[in-house]
Design an enzyme around this catalytic site. Structure first.
Site, PDB file in Angstrom:
ATOM      1  N   LYS A  63      -1.283   4.872  -6.193  1.00 41.12           N
ATOM      2  CA  LYS A  63      -0.941   6.210  -5.695  1.00 41.12           C
ATOM      3  C   LYS A  63      -0.281   7.093  -6.761  1.00 41.12           C
ATOM      4  CE  LYS A  63      -0.361   5.051  -0.819  1.00 41.12           C
ATOM      5  NZ  LYS A  63       0.491   5.201   0.371  1.00 41.12           N
ATOM      6  N   GLU A  75       1.089  20.777  -3.709  1.00 43.79           N
ATOM      7  CA  GLU A  75       2.538  20.841  -3.954  1.00 43.79           C
ATOM      8  C   GLU A  75       3.255  19.590  -3.443  1.00 43.79           C
ATOM      9  OE1 GLU A  75       3.481  23.248  -5.971  1.00 43.79           O
ATOM     10  OE2 GLU A  75       5.369  22.137  -5.909  1.00 43.79           O
ATOM     11  N   ASP A  99       0.622  11.038   3.502  1.00 45.60           N
ATOM     12  CA  ASP A  99       1.610  10.096   4.055  1.00 45.60           C
ATOM     13  C   ASP A  99       2.822  10.860   4.592  1.00 45.60           C
ATOM     14  OD1 ASP A  99       0.280   7.687   3.511  1.00 45.60           O
ATOM     15  OD2 ASP A  99       1.075   7.592   1.474  1.00 45.60           O
ATOM     16  N   GLY A 123       7.688   4.251  -3.198  1.00 45.80           N
ATOM     17  CA  GLY A 123       6.841   5.429  -3.018  1.00 45.80           C
ATOM     18  C   GLY A 123       6.882   5.982  -1.601  1.00 45.80           C
ATOM     19  N   VAL A 204       8.030   1.544   8.899  1.00 46.00           N
ATOM     20  CA  VAL A 204       6.687   1.919   8.425  1.00 46.00           C
ATOM     21  C   VAL A 204       5.700   0.757   8.547  1.00 46.00           C
ATOM     22  CG1 VAL A 204       7.510   3.711   6.845  1.00 46.00           C
ATOM     23  CG2 VAL A 204       7.154   1.390   5.990  1.00 46.00           C
ATOM     24  N   TYR A 206       3.470  -1.832  10.511  1.00 49.10           N
ATOM     25  CA  TYR A 206       2.870  -1.640  11.827  1.00 49.10           C
ATOM     26  C   TYR A 206       2.350  -2.941  12.420  1.00 49.10           C
ATOM     27  CZ  TYR A 206      -1.064  -1.042   8.636  1.00 49.10           C
ATOM     28  OH  TYR A 206      -1.964  -1.211   7.610  1.00 49.10           O
ATOM     29  N   GLY A 226       4.987   1.671  12.412  1.00 52.29           N
ATOM     30  CA  GLY A 226       4.259   2.579  11.516  1.00 52.29           C
ATOM     31  C   GLY A 226       2.823   2.878  11.887  1.00 52.29           C
ATOM     32  N   GLN A 233      -1.904   9.860   8.830  1.00 55.41           N
ATOM     33  CA  GLN A 233      -2.299  10.114   7.436  1.00 55.41           C
ATOM     34  C   GLN A 233      -3.826  10.104   7.333  1.00 55.41           C
ATOM     35  OE1 GLN A 233      -3.830   7.909   5.127  1.00 55.41           O
ATOM     36  NE2 GLN A 233      -3.824   6.186   6.553  1.00 55.41           N
TER      37      GLN A 233
HETATM   38  P1  NDP Z   1       7.334  -0.067  -3.047  1.00 58.86           P
HETATM   39  O1  NDP Z   1       7.018  -1.363  -3.687  1.00 58.86           O
HETATM   40  O2  NDP Z   1       7.117   1.201  -3.801  1.00 58.86           O
HETATM   41  O3  NDP Z   1       8.904  -0.093  -2.588  1.00 58.86           O
HETATM   42  C1  NDP Z   1       9.431  -1.146  -1.867  1.00 58.86           C
HETATM   43  C2  NDP Z   1      10.952  -0.915  -1.621  1.00 58.86           C
HETATM   44  O4  NDP Z   1      11.381  -1.942  -0.747  1.00 58.86           O
HETATM   45  C3  NDP Z   1      11.815  -0.981  -2.862  1.00 58.86           C
HETATM   46  O5  NDP Z   1      12.842  -0.028  -2.750  1.00 58.86           O
HETATM   47  C4  NDP Z   1      12.375  -2.407  -2.823  1.00 58.86           C
HETATM   48  O6  NDP Z   1      13.673  -2.518  -3.409  1.00 58.86           O
HETATM   49  C5  NDP Z   1      12.489  -2.630  -1.333  1.00 58.86           C
HETATM   50  N1  NDP Z   1      12.366  -4.028  -0.913  1.00 58.86           N
HETATM   51  C6  NDP Z   1      11.285  -4.841  -1.029  1.00 58.86           C
HETATM   52  N2  NDP Z   1      11.532  -6.041  -0.466  1.00 58.86           N
HETATM   53  C7  NDP Z   1      12.811  -5.983   0.022  1.00 58.86           C
HETATM   54  C8  NDP Z   1      13.648  -6.913   0.700  1.00 58.86           C
HETATM   55  N3  NDP Z   1      13.227  -8.150   0.996  1.00 58.86           N
HETATM   56  N4  NDP Z   1      14.884  -6.503   1.057  1.00 58.86           N
HETATM   57  C9  NDP Z   1      15.327  -5.268   0.774  1.00 58.86           C
HETATM   58  N5  NDP Z   1      14.574  -4.335   0.117  1.00 58.86           N
HETATM   59  C10 NDP Z   1      13.333  -4.703  -0.257  1.00 58.86           C
HETATM   60  O7  NDP Z   1       6.540  -0.061  -1.667  1.00 58.86           O
HETATM   61  P2  NDP Z   1       5.950   1.192  -0.856  1.00 58.86           P
HETATM   62  O8  NDP Z   1       7.020   2.215  -0.679  1.00 58.86           O
HETATM   63  O9  NDP Z   1       4.646   1.611  -1.455  1.00 58.86           O
HETATM   64  O10 NDP Z   1       5.581   0.508   0.564  1.00 58.86           O
HETATM   65  C11 NDP Z   1       6.606   0.014   1.388  1.00 58.86           C
HETATM   66  C12 NDP Z   1       6.052  -0.403   2.755  1.00 58.86           C
HETATM   67  O11 NDP Z   1       5.508   0.725   3.419  1.00 58.86           O
HETATM   68  C13 NDP Z   1       4.945  -1.459   2.715  1.00 58.86           C
HETATM   69  O12 NDP Z   1       5.268  -2.437   3.684  1.00 58.86           O
HETATM   70  C14 NDP Z   1       3.697  -0.681   3.115  1.00 58.86           C
HETATM   71  O13 NDP Z   1       2.774  -1.517   3.765  1.00 58.86           O
HETATM   72  C15 NDP Z   1       4.290   0.355   4.049  1.00 58.86           C
HETATM   73  N6  NDP Z   1       3.489   1.596   4.220  1.00 58.86           N
HETATM   74  C16 NDP Z   1       3.100   1.971   5.485  1.00 58.86           C
HETATM   75  C17 NDP Z   1       2.372   3.141   5.672  1.00 58.86           C
HETATM   76  C18 NDP Z   1       1.901   3.519   7.054  1.00 58.86           C
HETATM   77  O14 NDP Z   1       1.035   4.381   7.165  1.00 58.86           O
HETATM   78  N7  NDP Z   1       2.455   2.973   8.112  1.00 58.86           N
HETATM   79  C19 NDP Z   1       2.003   4.033   4.549  1.00 58.86           C
HETATM   80  C20 NDP Z   1       2.483   3.567   3.271  1.00 58.86           C
HETATM   81  C21 NDP Z   1       3.204   2.381   3.127  1.00 58.86           C
HETATM   82  P3  NDP Z   1      13.924  -2.580  -5.029  1.00 58.86           P
HETATM   83  O15 NDP Z   1      13.878  -1.159  -5.511  1.00 58.86           O
HETATM   84  O16 NDP Z   1      15.276  -3.167  -5.143  1.00 58.86           O
HETATM   85  O17 NDP Z   1      12.829  -3.434  -5.589  1.00 58.86           O
END
Ligand code: NDP
Length: 261
Positions: A63, A75, A99, A123, A204, A206, A226, A233
């Site tokens: 992404k 934007e 999203d 993200g 988020v 689901y 989610g 989206q």
């Molecule tokens: P990223 O990898 O960009 O970010 C993950 C975040 O979660 C980081 O801040 C990380 O912390 C934290 N994290 C991961 N594991 C743990 C844990 N065990 N305990 C505490 N914090 C944790 O992921 P995305 O933002 O891309 O995606 C996140 C979730 O969102 C996924 O599960 C994805 O499937 C879901 N999603 C759902 C959507 C929907 O339409 N429903 C759309 C997009 C995403 P740190 O910075 O410390 O590593």
């Protein structure tokens, strides 16, 4: 005939093809939506062009990397620093982020939100933070580490170590804690103190009773997973592919069958 696809790695789990093909069939459009497993994100737009796609969705982990490969970015995608929708118009590739507005539509039944706590700083957290702030909502971020703090300069950013619990109108879990394990996104006592004085909870993730949503329910919050964010989206992307000529509610009526699993 128009061709569409979702790009990701891994990609086999994605239900985007099912969502979009249901809408294409529902409207009787000559189109097909498939999956593309990509190794090198830098090849995304080249692959898009080689496959002669009209539009596409982009998922983890591409992404961000695809942003610089587009001719133009809207934007919202620019501000968030990631996109999930591509469309080709007059030989140019345009990039969008659905999203963020998809999340806003998914929480439309949560009324009078003034403040929100976002758990996680990836993200998805950036997209949700952006759209909540744009809607005048005061946002704080709570993440396990400080490594991503620079992406949230306009709001308060806390790590698990320096956070003092308080109440919010909305608490959103954007971490993957609870997706493939039974972990909470933060310390249980801290989360319980937050949830005990908050109103709405959104995860988020689901189609799964995550530990976070279970804890929120036990604290009597109104909860949502989610699924609708995923659905909205896709609806917004579909309308971008077809220049906004369809009604979201009608697209929804075709797509939502994909979510009865
Ligand atoms: P990223 O990898 O960009 O970010 C993950 C975040 O979660 C980081 O801040 C990380 O912390 C934290 N994290 C991961 N594991 C743990 C844990 N065990 N305990 C505490 N914090 C944790 O992921 P995305 O933002 O891309 O995606 C996140 C979730 O969102 C996924 O599960 C994805 O499937 C879901 N999603 C759902 C959507 C929907 O339409 N429903 C759309 C997009 C995403 P740190 O910075 O410390 O590593």
């Amino acid at each position: 005939m128009k061709y569409f696809a979702v790009f990701g790695n891994p990609i086999n789990h994605s239900i985007s093809p099912r969502l979009h093909n249901l809408a294409l069939q529902g409207y009787g459009l000559a189109g097909f939506y498939g999956r593309v497993h990509l190794e090198d994100g830098l090849e995304l737009i080249n692959t898009f062009n080689k496959l002669e796609l009209s539009g596409a969705n982009v998922t983890v982990p591409f992404k961000e990397i695809v942003l610089n490969q587009c001719d133009e970015i809207d934007e919202t995608a620019k501000s968030i620093g990631s996109l999930n929708t591509l469309v080709k118009r007059n030989g140019k590739i345009f990039g969008y982020n659905t999203d963020a507005p998809g999340f806003m539509l998914a929480i439309s039944e949560f009324k009078d939100i003034e403040s929100a706590l976002i758990l996680g700083a990836g993200g998805t957290a950036r997209a949700i933070c952006y759209i909540l702030q744009k809607n005048g909502i005061d946002v704080e971020i709570l993440n396990r580490s400080s490594s991503r703090a620079q992406s949230f300069k306009d709001c308060s950013f806390f790590t698990h170590q320096d956070y003092k619990p308080k109440g919010y109108t909305l608490v959103v879990n954007t971490t993957s804690a609870g997706l493939a394990d039974d972990h909470l996104p933060a310390n249980r006592d801290i989360l319980k103190q937050v949830l005990d004085s908050s109103k709405f909870a959104f995860d988020v993730i689901y189609n799964k009773n995550t530990p976070f949503l279970n804890l929120a329910k036990s604290c009597s919050l109104t909860c949502k997973d989610g699924k609708d964010m995923l659905l909205f989206q896709a609806i917004l992307s579909f309308n971008i592919f077809y220049e906004n000529k369809f009604e979201n509610e009608k697209i929804r009526s075709f797509m939502q069958e994909a979510l009865f699993f």
